[in-house]
Design an enzyme around this catalytic site. Structure first.
Site, PDB file in Angstrom:
ATOM      1  N   ASP A   1      62.599  30.356  41.515  1.00  0.00           N
ATOM      2  CA  ASP A   1      63.319  31.593  41.181  1.00  0.00           C
ATOM      3  C   ASP A   1      63.136  31.788  39.684  1.00  0.00           C
ATOM      4  OD1 ASP A   1      65.017  33.850  41.104  1.00  0.00           O
ATOM      5  OD2 ASP A   1      66.207  33.075  42.747  1.00  0.00           O
TER       6      ASP A   1
ATOM      7  N   HIS B   1      59.987  32.890  39.264  1.00  0.00           N
ATOM      8  CA  HIS B   1      60.029  34.346  39.342  1.00  0.00           C
ATOM      9  C   HIS B   1      60.040  35.010  37.974  1.00  0.00           C
ATOM     10  CE1 HIS B   1      61.821  34.199  43.701  1.00  0.00           C
ATOM     11  NE2 HIS B   1      60.689  33.525  43.580  1.00  0.00           N
TER      12      HIS B   1
END
Ligand code: NAG
Ligand code: NAG
Ligand code: NAG
Ligand code: NAG
Ligand code: NAG
Ligand code: NAG
Ligand code: NAG
Ligand code: NAG
Length: 375
Positions: free
Chosen positions: A207, A229
């Site tokens: 993430d 991410h």
């Protein structure tokens, strides 16, 4: 843990501490050395020089470190957090003028026992660190296998987090498989921070590498991010508080983002209240091999389970003003849009992009043109 080869590939540079913080561990005669979880509370209450050596933390318990002012804390050995279905945190640290250092220690969250590919949307998983610090440093911390979000730094002032390695390599979908991989394993989440510096940290995760949520004067540099991410800004978590939806004066620089979904991701939440993002600079960033977006600035974001599509309408509840990108280079995978900008009407003002060159196979997609750049 990550092989030193990766450290060499990413190449870390040594840098100066910020804000006149405590600068290193001072050797003293009276260390309180703790090896049993049951002894932690007493040591934390009674001591200002603490060594936590190979403490095994039972599942469902927080390693609670509400430190005396001026405490020096050293982690040694492997500190393992037992499995339990609960929200955590595994470690909670509060302190003022504290200096915390890992001496080759590994804090092992045993994320592999929890990962189900769904992160916070699947089974309940403990967050790793909740930190509330003032005028403090936390350095050389090695974290292995975070079940879900790793660091929550909240309501803090004058803090430096440096030389961390967050190693969730084993949670990569390619390694663990889609049903057993990590998700929402954010590296560093910063909430309501003032004068915060993250420097020279390495993150392998699933993430955001860093997600800055609100605050003022936040500096992020020399980050090596792998698999995640992006170096992100994510504003709009509150429905009521304008302060909690306000971020200003941020510099993210001299960092590399490799593999994973996004390089740079700035998102404002359509389901949050009013706020603003002002005076943010990204400079000297290298983006390689990401699969979704090289650069993604979107005012239509909603936090949702993995693989959900985003709402179509952008909103200007959190305008983005004075955004500067300088010297951003990248090459993205075939599946990725190199540069995506989705501004709401009256949502974006005074953006300048200099020397931004992120290329791939797909076309860029922008509904707003920054000065100095043709999308
Ligand atoms: C810790 O406790 C011992 C007695 O158990 C006492 O002698 C000592 O002064 C205490 N130290 C601090 C820093 O409070
Ligand atoms: C997300 O999509 C990928 C690829 O299609 C799939 O393998 C994975 O299982 C999906 N994850 C969830 C949580 O639905
Ligand atoms: C310690 O920090 C946590 C958040 O990290 C906060 O909820 C708690 O109130 C703090 N406790 C003290 C005694 O400062
Ligand atoms: C933000 O953190 C500061 C401490 O640094 C605290 O005084 C303030 O109340 C916090 N704001 C919110 C909205 O929680
Ligand atoms: C804000 O309120 C709306 C409607 O009550 C809700 O759907 C949304 O999830 C809330 N957003 C946040 C960030 O709490
Ligand atoms: C923008 O933010 C940087 C970093 O905090 C700061 O040095 C600079 O003074 C800010 N600029 C303005 C106009 O506020
Ligand atoms: C925004 O940028 C303009 C010039 O582009 C500058 O005059 C102004 O001070 C900046 N404001 C902030 C808050 O950064
Ligand atoms: C942008 O980078 C590509 C390689 O990734 C290069 O071929 C191209 O010449 C660069 N463009 C500019 C304007 O620097």
């Amino acid at each position: 843990m990550i092989s030193p080869v990766f450290a060499l590939i990413f190449g870390v540079l040594v840098s100066q501490p910020a804000f006149g913080l405590p600068s290193k561990i001072t050797d003293v005669d009276d260390w309180c050395v703790v090896t049993e979880f049951d002894e932690v509370a007493k040591a934390v209450k009674n001591c200002t020089n603490i060594i936590l050596d190979s403490v095994q933390v039972p599942g469902g318990e927080t390693l609670k470190l509400h430190l005396n002012e001026g405490t020096q804390l050293i982690f040694r050995g492997e500190i393992v957090f037992g499995y339990a279905v609960w929200a955590g945190p595994l470690v909670e640290i509060n302190g003022t003028n504290v200096y915390i250092e890992g001496e080759g220690a590994v804090l092992n969250g045993q994320g592999e026992l929890y990962w189900d590919g769904k992160g916070e949307w699947g089974s309940l998983k403990p967050k790793f660190f909740t930190l509330q610090l003032h005028n403090s440093v936390m350095t050389f911390i090695n974290v292995l296998n975070s079940p879900v979000h790793c660091v929550q730094l909240a309501d803090s002032t004058d803090v430096e987090l440096s030389f961390w390695t967050i190693d969730n390599w084993a949670g990569m979908p390619e390694v663990a498989g889609a049903d057993k991989c990590g998700h929402n394993t954010d590296g560093f989440d910063i909430w309501n921070g003032t004068n915060i510096r993250l420097t020279t940290n390495m993150v392998f995760n699933q993430d955001d590498c860093v997600a800055i949520r609100c605050g003022n004067n936040i500096f992020v540099d020399q980050m090596s991010c792998f698999g995640g991410h992006g170096l992100s800004i994510s504003v709009g978590f509150s429905n009521e508080s304008v302060q909690q939806n306000t971020l200003s004066n941020v510099i993210v620089s001299d960092s590399v983002i490799q593999n994973g979904e996004n390089g740079i991701h700035i998102k404002t939440h359509v389901d949050g209240g009013l706020g603003s993002i002002t005076n943010v600079t990204y400079k000297n960033i290298l983006i390689r091999e990401v699969t979704k977006y090289g650069i993604n600035v979107q005012q239509n974001y909603r936090n949702q389970p993995a693989n959900s599509s985003q709402p179509s309408d952008a909103k200007n509840n959190i305008p983005i003003t004075n955004l500067t990108f300088d010297n951003i280079f990248g090459l993205v995978q075939e599946s990725a849009v190199p540069i995506y900008i989705n501004c709401a009407e009256d949502g974006c003002f005074d953006w300048t992009f200099n020397d931004v060159n992120v290329t791939g196979t797909k076309s860029n997609n922008c509904n707003f043109q920054p000065a100095g750049f043709t999308c």
